[in-house]
Design a protein around this motif. Sequence first.
Motif, PDB file in Angstrom:
ATOM      1  N   MET A 249       0.547  -1.397  -0.058  1.00  0.00           N
ATOM      2  CA  MET A 249      -0.350  -0.027   0.220  1.00  0.00           C
ATOM      3  C   MET A 249       0.751   0.696   0.190  1.00  0.00           C
ATOM      4  N   ARG A 256      -0.414   7.030  -6.362  1.00  0.00           N
ATOM      5  CA  ARG A 256      -1.736   7.675  -6.755  1.00  0.00           C
ATOM      6  C   ARG A 256      -1.801   8.233  -8.273  1.00  0.00           C
ATOM      7  N   ARG A 268      -5.568  -1.252  -6.003  1.00  0.00           N
ATOM      8  CA  ARG A 268      -5.799  -1.844  -4.338  1.00  0.00           C
ATOM      9  C   ARG A 268      -5.981  -2.884  -3.775  1.00  0.00           C
TER      10      ARG A 268
END
Length: 385
Positions: A249, A256, A268
């Motif tokens: 992540m 992003r 994701r």
Amino acid sequence: MMTPEKSARNAFHLMTGQPPEICVRAPGRVNLIGEHTDYNDGFVLPCAIGRETVVAASRRSDQTVRVIAADFGDVQDQFAIDQTIEALPGSAWQNYVRGMVKIMRDAGHGIGGTDIAISGNIPLGSGLSSSASLEVALGTMMQHLWVLPGLDPAQIALLGQKAENDFVGCQCGIMDQMISAAGQAGHALAIDCRSLALSPVPIPDDLAIIIAQSGITHDNVGGHYNDRRRQCEEAARMLDVAALRDADMPMLEAKRGQMDDVVYRRARHIVTENQRTFDMARALAEADIQAMSMLMAESHSSMRDDFEITVPGIDRLAEIMQRAAGKYGGARMTGGGFGGAAVALVRADQAEAVCASVREHYTTPAGTPPEIMVEKAAAGASLCP
């Protein structure tokens, strides 16, 4: 009701006038968690189920493969293995047979002419891998019938995946074929889809696996499945990793702003689903039903919102199952998406209450009651006893 084995044997006799030399079964599967992670080199946690495909077969003295499908009105197909094997238009069942024969021969396996009869009781388009079950049944049958040395379950699974990727045209991962080939009774199988390492995870005896069919069929050969794979590959390129299995992540959040929102959300789902799969294996091993319930709910939400592969009927079905299970289990969509089935893991003494709630509150688009299966984890492909 006639079993798939009996149906296959009857169809074989109808086609040939003789009993088959060999009969092989391969199970369908339900994925407990880890959806679309397999073709991202990630982690999955499926188990084989009692529903299966059976093939009955005998060797021929020529170079012809002749096939009869008991479940499609005894329709037959025939092709020569010493000539170019071509796919028929569309995604008909014949192409899975043609594809397996071609891929196995291309790999150097000495297959000759064969008479084959096929029958099964896995609902088609249900997310329970009827196609992988057929591929694995065919590969296992050829291994025994033609005495092909050196073929283990993993190699048969890879041949089945290649047939589906390169001949049928669905860019699936390895999960479905691997669990059909190598499943263990009473266990889920944690599969590392890069290394193909297999780790059996016992399913507690007091848990039931409930599979409810939405009545909404899907077709993985259609564009949706392949589109998701392309989007995941695009995300991996932007993250400069070999596959999304290698991402986390923090890496994803750092990129992003440079990503299309759809591609970001697809990535994701994969990154978080891989972690949920690890956590689910641990929860199963510890019989932690509250953790299982939470992880299955999070997985369904991610498939709905980030990967966008659920449909309203499936969302409703999973919600009904979860509400009925309460604190005693969890539910989610299972399979490739856009229809198919929902799966629940519930305490066995709550199974009937969950089934009754589904029957009361859910009706298929055709207006019929949903098919509900209460399953235990089954063994992988084998000769029929």
